[in-house]
Design a protein around this motif. Structure first.
Motif, mmCIF file in Angstrom:
data_model
loop_
_atom_site.group_PDB
_atom_site.id
_atom_site.type_symbol
_atom_site.label_atom_id
_atom_site.label_comp_id
_atom_site.label_asym_id
_atom_site.label_seq_id
_atom_site.Cartn_x
_atom_site.Cartn_y
_atom_site.Cartn_z
ATOM 1 N N TRP A 1 28.058 -6.210 -44.727
ATOM 2 C CA TRP A 1 27.414 -7.497 -44.909
ATOM 3 C C TRP A 1 28.440 -8.586 -44.714
ATOM 4 N N GLY A 2 27.967 -9.742 -44.223
ATOM 5 C CA GLY A 2 28.918 -10.774 -43.847
ATOM 6 C C GLY A 2 28.638 -12.148 -44.417
ATOM 7 N N ILE A 3 29.540 -13.044 -44.077
ATOM 8 C CA ILE A 3 29.456 -14.450 -44.449
ATOM 9 C C ILE A 3 29.301 -15.251 -43.150
ATOM 10 N N SER A 4 28.406 -16.215 -43.153
ATOM 11 C CA SER A 4 28.123 -16.967 -41.930
ATOM 12 C C SER A 4 29.151 -18.068 -41.688
ATOM 13 N N ARG A 5 29.176 -18.520 -40.454
ATOM 14 C CA ARG A 5 30.041 -19.644 -40.083
ATOM 15 C C ARG A 5 29.697 -20.861 -40.948
ATOM 16 N N GLU A 6 28.415 -21.080 -41.133
ATOM 17 C CA GLU A 6 27.969 -22.226 -41.935
ATOM 18 C C GLU A 6 28.416 -22.082 -43.396
ATOM 19 N N GLN A 7 28.399 -20.868 -43.906
ATOM 20 C CA GLN A 7 28.872 -20.649 -45.271
ATOM 21 C C GLN A 7 30.384 -20.856 -45.368
ATOM 22 N N CYS A 8 31.108 -20.505 -44.317
ATOM 23 C CA CYS A 8 32.550 -20.783 -44.283
ATOM 24 C C CYS A 8 32.799 -22.288 -44.294
ATOM 25 N N GLN A 9 31.977 -23.030 -43.548
ATOM 26 C CA GLN A 9 32.093 -24.494 -43.539
ATOM 27 C C GLN A 9 31.841 -25.052 -44.937
ATOM 28 N N GLN A 10 30.808 -24.556 -45.591
ATOM 29 C CA GLN A 10 30.474 -25.026 -46.931
ATOM 30 C C GLN A 10 31.564 -24.649 -47.930
ATOM 31 N N LEU A 11 32.093 -23.447 -47.806
ATOM 32 C CA LEU A 11 33.164 -23.003 -48.682
ATOM 33 C C LEU A 11 34.390 -23.898 -48.530
ATOM 34 N N LEU A 12 34.772 -24.184 -47.303
ATOM 35 C CA LEU A 12 35.916 -25.067 -47.062
ATOM 36 C C LEU A 12 35.667 -26.444 -47.661
ATOM 37 N N HIS A 13 34.483 -26.975 -47.472
ATOM 38 C CA HIS A 13 34.128 -28.274 -48.049
ATOM 39 C C HIS A 13 34.213 -28.227 -49.577
ATOM 40 N N ASP A 14 33.621 -27.192 -50.174
ATOM 41 C CA ASP A 14 33.618 -27.070 -51.634
ATOM 42 C C ASP A 14 35.034 -26.946 -52.195
ATOM 43 N N LEU A 15 35.875 -26.175 -51.525
ATOM 44 C CA LEU A 15 37.258 -26.033 -51.985
ATOM 45 C C LEU A 15 37.969 -27.378 -51.946
ATOM 46 N N ARG A 16 37.797 -28.110 -50.861
ATOM 47 C CA ARG A 16 38.460 -29.409 -50.722
ATOM 48 C C ARG A 16 37.952 -30.442 -51.727
ATOM 49 N N MET A 17 36.724 -30.281 -52.188
ATOM 50 C CA MET A 17 36.156 -31.219 -53.168
ATOM 51 C C MET A 17 36.529 -30.857 -54.612
ATOM 52 N N ASP A 18 37.001 -29.646 -54.835
ATOM 53 C CA ASP A 18 37.363 -29.178 -56.171
ATOM 54 C C ASP A 18 38.689 -29.817 -56.584
ATOM 55 N N PRO A 19 38.708 -30.590 -57.678
ATOM 56 C CA PRO A 19 39.941 -31.253 -58.094
ATOM 57 C C PRO A 19 41.058 -30.278 -58.488
ATOM 58 N N HIS A 20 40.713 -29.039 -58.764
ATOM 59 C CA HIS A 20 41.712 -28.042 -59.140
ATOM 60 C C HIS A 20 42.244 -27.257 -57.941
ATOM 61 N N TRP A 21 41.658 -27.485 -56.767
ATOM 62 C CA TRP A 21 42.050 -26.750 -55.575
ATOM 63 C C TRP A 21 43.405 -27.219 -55.065
ATOM 64 N N ASP A 22 44.257 -26.280 -54.721
ATOM 65 C CA ASP A 22 45.553 -26.573 -54.113
ATOM 66 C C ASP A 22 45.453 -26.239 -52.622
ATOM 67 N N PRO A 23 45.569 -27.229 -51.740
ATOM 68 C CA PRO A 23 45.424 -26.971 -50.308
ATOM 69 C C PRO A 23 46.496 -26.047 -49.736
ATOM 70 N N LYS A 24 47.514 -25.720 -50.505
ATOM 71 C CA LYS A 24 48.565 -24.807 -50.047
ATOM 72 C C LYS A 24 48.261 -23.353 -50.413
ATOM 73 N N THR A 25 47.096 -23.074 -50.971
ATOM 74 C CA THR A 25 46.753 -21.735 -51.433
ATOM 75 C C THR A 25 46.715 -20.730 -50.286
ATOM 76 N N CYS A 26 47.350 -19.582 -50.517
ATOM 77 C CA CYS A 26 47.326 -18.499 -49.529
ATOM 78 C C CYS A 26 46.146 -17.564 -49.819
ATOM 79 N N MET A 27 45.855 -16.699 -48.875
ATOM 80 C CA MET A 27 44.719 -15.778 -49.015
ATOM 81 C C MET A 27 44.868 -14.875 -50.241
ATOM 82 N N TYR A 28 46.063 -14.388 -50.488
ATOM 83 C CA TYR A 28 46.282 -13.504 -51.634
ATOM 84 C C TYR A 28 45.867 -14.203 -52.927
#
Length: 89
Positions: A1-28
């Protein structure tokens, strides 16, 4: 099962809007700090959890490096794919 391109777009948007998100975060760290807490106890990965009512069939496989920056990874996935694509990441 997968994640859609649109869901990746939304995830990126949500992460960037989260005040606790660090844009330097690595995948691990993303998996450890974001994915695991959200999927804990569900028996599902993030893609299936997001689409549990209508799981998405994958048409693209995407690989990543654990040390890779999450924002850069998601941005490149979005830029290099087409609307409607569904990924196994």
């Amino acid at each position: 099962w997968g994640i859609s391109r649109e869901q990746c777009q939304q995830l990126l948007h949500d992460l960037r809007m989260d005040p606790h998100w660090d844009p330097k975060t690595c995948m691990y760290d993303f998996v450890s700090e974001y994915v695991k807490p959200r999927t804990k106890g569900s028996g599902m990965g993030l893609a299936l959890l997001m689409n549990r009512d209508a799981p998405l069939e994958v048409n693209k496989m995407v690989s990543h490096c654990w040390a890779e920056n999450v924002e850069e990874f998601l941005a490149q996935v979005i830029l290099s794919t087409e609307p409607g694509d569904v990924f196994l990441i």
